[in-house]
Design a protein around this motif. Structure first.
Motif, PDB file in Angstrom:
ATOM      1  N   ILE A 240     -98.139   0.610 -86.351  1.00  0.00           N
ATOM      2  CA  ILE A 240     -97.913  -0.892 -87.013  1.00  0.00           C
ATOM      3  C   ILE A 240     -96.503  -1.416 -85.537  1.00  0.00           C
ATOM      4  CG2 ILE A 240     -96.629  -2.849 -88.565  1.00  0.00           C
ATOM      5  CD1 ILE A 240    -100.043  -1.745 -89.000  1.00  0.00           C
ATOM      6  N   ARG A 273    -104.684  -2.295 -90.877  1.00  0.00           N
ATOM      7  CA  ARG A 273    -103.166  -2.905 -89.828  1.00  0.00           C
ATOM      8  C   ARG A 273    -102.947  -4.532 -90.608  1.00  0.00           C
ATOM      9  NH1 ARG A 273    -102.992  -1.916 -84.543  1.00  0.00           N
ATOM     10  NH2 ARG A 273    -104.449  -0.573 -84.965  1.00  0.00           N
ATOM     11  N   ARG A 277     -99.478  -5.498 -90.818  1.00  0.00           N
ATOM     12  CA  ARG A 277     -98.549  -6.837 -90.124  1.00  0.00           C
ATOM     13  C   ARG A 277     -98.007  -7.160 -90.858  1.00  0.00           C
ATOM     14  NH1 ARG A 277     -99.504  -8.956 -85.718  1.00  0.00           N
ATOM     15  NH2 ARG A 277     -99.490 -10.829 -86.763  1.00  0.00           N
ATOM     16  N   LEU A 306     -96.965 -15.203 -89.086  1.00  0.00           N
ATOM     17  CA  LEU A 306     -98.393 -14.263 -88.516  1.00  0.00           C
ATOM     18  C   LEU A 306     -98.871 -15.132 -87.706  1.00  0.00           C
ATOM     19  CD1 LEU A 306     -98.928 -12.097 -91.589  1.00  0.00           C
ATOM     20  CD2 LEU A 306     -97.696 -11.188 -88.907  1.00  0.00           C
TER      21      LEU A 306
END
Length: 309
Positions: A240, A273, A277, A306
């Motif tokens: 990450i 994942r 994030r 994001l």
């Protein structure tokens, strides 16, 4: 009142934060440019992060008589259930946070209230209703050992542990190496940073990742600050990357990352994942303001961040 979804166990303390001209070398010096006091501690920070996401959160901790009112007022204002907190007559636990001009920091801990924390039967009953229980290596070994036993017996359903410091710092006040060994076989999420990983596993970050994989830890996160993090789930390793932001203060970034993982990886069951994030974004946004919890990011803050990154 419904049971909180997450209960954190361990430290809720006063942070004495000193902004310095420079972080001193051994036998060196520095000048204090600013000083402030704020509520901190790993358990309080993780609980606050989750409460900021809108998740029901409680805390089990021990306050010293000289700071109980100030800390409880802060936690209650954030919507954290403090009914299982207790107040002793000893000196409150505290941290001295020394901040350098580039946002880096050194942390020194003291006080006796957190080392004197113990779990009662009523605490275990409270914990049994939570979806996730979080604790860190800064909680006393007697407390963490009891949590591990409760997880082994199915009294609590999900246990998250943060090996928050090197073994030398934990000796005599925090979790013992033998208890950490037990956690690796029963814990549901094991979080460790670079310094603590080198202390406990030896070698470099790659060695810690290999050791965690060999011990078949169900989920783990190895955090590396600006170098991001590595998530492990079974045989799957997921790197990450960290987000680049203008850093004001790195204090509490690791706790924000852990709160983000609990929210997405455990409670929402997001893929590694995606969860990583989200957690990395929480940590990055936490670094853009001073102090560990001055302006914790909300779920919508992180989603917006994001979208643009």
């Amino acid at each position: 009142m419904p049971a909180p979804a997450v209960v954190t166990v361990g430290s809720a303390v006063l942070d004495q934060i000193y902004t310095l001209s420079n972080l001193p070398e051994p036998d060196g010096g520095a000048f204090v440019r600013d000083h402030t006091t704020a509520v901190g501690g790993v358990a309080a920070n993780v609980a606050s992060g989750l409460a900021g996401f809108g998740t029901g959160t409680g805390i089990i901790t021990r306050f010293g008589g000289d700071s109980a009112s100030e800390i409880k007022t802060d936690l209650n204002a954030r919507g954290i259930d403090c009914t299982r907190g207790r107040t002793g007559s000893e000196e409150s636990s505290y941290t001295l946070v020394l901040r350098g001009p580039d946002g880096g920091r050194m942390i020194v801990a003291g006080g006796e209230s957190v080392p004197n924390l113990r779990l009662a039967d009523a605490d275990l009953e409270y914990l049994s209703d939570a979806e996730v229980v979080f604790t860190s290596a800064y909680a006393p070994d007697a407390v963490v050992s009891k949590l591990v036993t409760a997880r082994e017996r199915g009294v609590i359903s999900t246990l998250v542990f943060d090996l928050a410091g090197p073994l030398s710092e934990l000796e005599g006040r925090g979790t013992a190496p033998s208890t950490i060994d037990r956690i690796l076989s029963v814990g549901d999420l094991f979080v460790v940073g670079t310094v603590a990983a080198r202390s406990y596993f030896g070698g470099e970050i790659e060695d810690a990742v290999d050791a965690l994989a060999e011990r078949s830890v169900s989920r783990a996160a190895v955090t590396q600050g600006n170098d991001g993090a590595i998530l492990l789930e079974g045989d799957t390793v997921t790197p990450i990357p960290a987000f680049e932001v203008a850093i004001e203060d790195t204090t509490g970034a690791g706790d924000a990352f852990t709160a983000g993982l609990i929210q997405t990886w455990l409670l929402e069951e997001s893929p590694a994942r995606e969860a990583g994030r989200f957690a990395a974004a929480a940590a990055a946004l936490n670094c853009t303001t001073a102090h560990a919890r001055k302006q914790l990011p909300t779920d919508s803050d992180i989603r917006e961040f994001l979208t643009n990154h």
